[in-house]
Design an enzyme around this catalytic site. Sequence first.
Site, PDB file in Angstrom:
ATOM      1  N   PRO A 190       8.858  48.475  46.694  1.00  0.00           N
ATOM      2  CA  PRO A 190       9.266  49.069  45.411  1.00  0.00           C
ATOM      3  C   PRO A 190      10.631  49.764  45.443  1.00  0.00           C
ATOM      4  O   PRO A 190      11.133  50.161  44.408  1.00  0.00           O
ATOM      5  CB  PRO A 190       8.156  50.076  45.134  1.00  0.00           C
ATOM      6  CG  PRO A 190       7.673  50.468  46.495  1.00  0.00           C
ATOM      7  CD  PRO A 190       7.789  49.247  47.354  1.00  0.00           C
ATOM      8  N   GLY A 191      11.248  49.937  46.642  1.00  0.00           N
ATOM      9  CA  GLY A 191      12.629  50.412  46.611  1.00  0.00           C
ATOM     10  C   GLY A 191      12.930  51.673  47.399  1.00  0.00           C
ATOM     11  O   GLY A 191      13.960  52.305  47.170  1.00  0.00           O
ATOM     12  N   GLY A 192      12.066  52.041  48.351  1.00  0.00           N
ATOM     13  CA  GLY A 192      12.352  53.227  49.177  1.00  0.00           C
ATOM     14  C   GLY A 192      13.653  53.065  49.953  1.00  0.00           C
ATOM     15  O   GLY A 192      14.508  53.950  49.953  1.00  0.00           O
ATOM     16  N   LYS A 275       6.768  43.014  62.478  1.00  0.00           N
ATOM     17  CA  LYS A 275       5.313  43.267  62.607  1.00  0.00           C
ATOM     18  C   LYS A 275       4.838  42.808  63.967  1.00  0.00           C
ATOM     19  O   LYS A 275       5.218  41.719  64.421  1.00  0.00           O
ATOM     20  CB  LYS A 275       4.552  42.450  61.553  1.00  0.00           C
ATOM     21  CG  LYS A 275       4.543  43.083  60.209  1.00  0.00           C
ATOM     22  CD  LYS A 275       3.251  43.875  59.996  1.00  0.00           C
ATOM     23  CE  LYS A 275       3.470  44.944  58.978  1.00  0.00           C
ATOM     24  NZ  LYS A 275       2.967  46.240  59.239  1.00  0.00           N
TER      25      LYS A 275
END
Length: 319
Positions: A190-192, A275
């Site tokens: 979402p844009g951190g 990951k």
Amino acid sequence: MFGAVKSTIVVPGEVMYVLLPQQAEQVLANVADHPPIFLRHLFHVDWLWNAQENEDGADWIGELVHFLSSDPRLRGSKIAIQPRKSEGALWSGSAAELKEMLESRLTELSAEFVVRDAEYIISVFASKDCIFAGVSHPAYNISDWNGGAVRFQREEGQISRAKFKLLEAERVFGIDFTAFHQALDIGAAPGGWTSFLLERGLNVTAVDPARMHPSLVSSPQLTILRKNAGEVKFKDNQFDLFVCDMSWSPKLTAKLVSELLYALESGGTAIVTVKLLSKKPMALIQEVTAIFERSRMQVQRAKQLFHNRDEITLYMIKY
Ligand SMILES: C[S@@+](CC[C@H](N)C(=O)[O-])C[C@H]1O[C@@H](n2cnc3c(N)ncnc32)[C@H](O)[C@@H]1O
């Protein structure tokens, strides 16, 4: 790095006590020169109290205070006391109380007790049957944060916890993000990370099929491409910073990122999270870094940051 290692697990998956067949200075310099991927914090145990070797009621606090008070390096210095404890530890109070107690008993050192930018760190770890303590220069602790736990305040309106990863990378890798101009953020929603880069004054191109947070969409410095990273095209050398936090299969991420690296100028920086899905993380890290190295990326650091969960962060520069 050390050949024979004798180790005792103090807290499973968290803390171990190791005996190494080398001089302490050599070990510490070696670790400082070759920062490990997974080890977050280290201190040389200068003083050890073992409850089994001492009678009940024996005064370990008095002995520890005496040991620290007679260390000439600590006299008049800026000192951070970093206490930690396991469950059921010999010290029954909180870690903060242990710190307060030591500070109040070490007044004759005429030291200045600080949290950051200390000249010396006193590390104390209280386990069920031992107290481990050591005095060190912060440079020899891998991290100058207590236990390597880099904690940031959550800001009001913060878009995602993921932002902490980039804040930590900035500190730990010593990257000056304000020196970049054009950033590409792959897997940006979402844009951190995007909000962090905008705050550092960069122009950002954010690529993600998912929605970016509404607080960002009207930013004049931001271009949003709601697309899969496999579908986007850029100019050669369009960016001087490339970041990617896709939380996707590590090898596919490495391949996808490699195919976009033509857009990063030579000398540009890339920060990519990887990951660790496999049971053999070191082999996976080697495979992934080999993919990047074939794309002219030189790995500066590979590290599991405190804010990384089942992943590591790669800091690379293109040559
Ligand atoms: C962990 S989140 C990223 C969080 C982000 N760094 C932040 O600070 O808010 C992973 C994102 O990667 C995106 N993603 C996964 N695969 C992608 C792909 N092939 N192309 C573009 N984005 C992708 C997902 O849609 C998701 O939004």
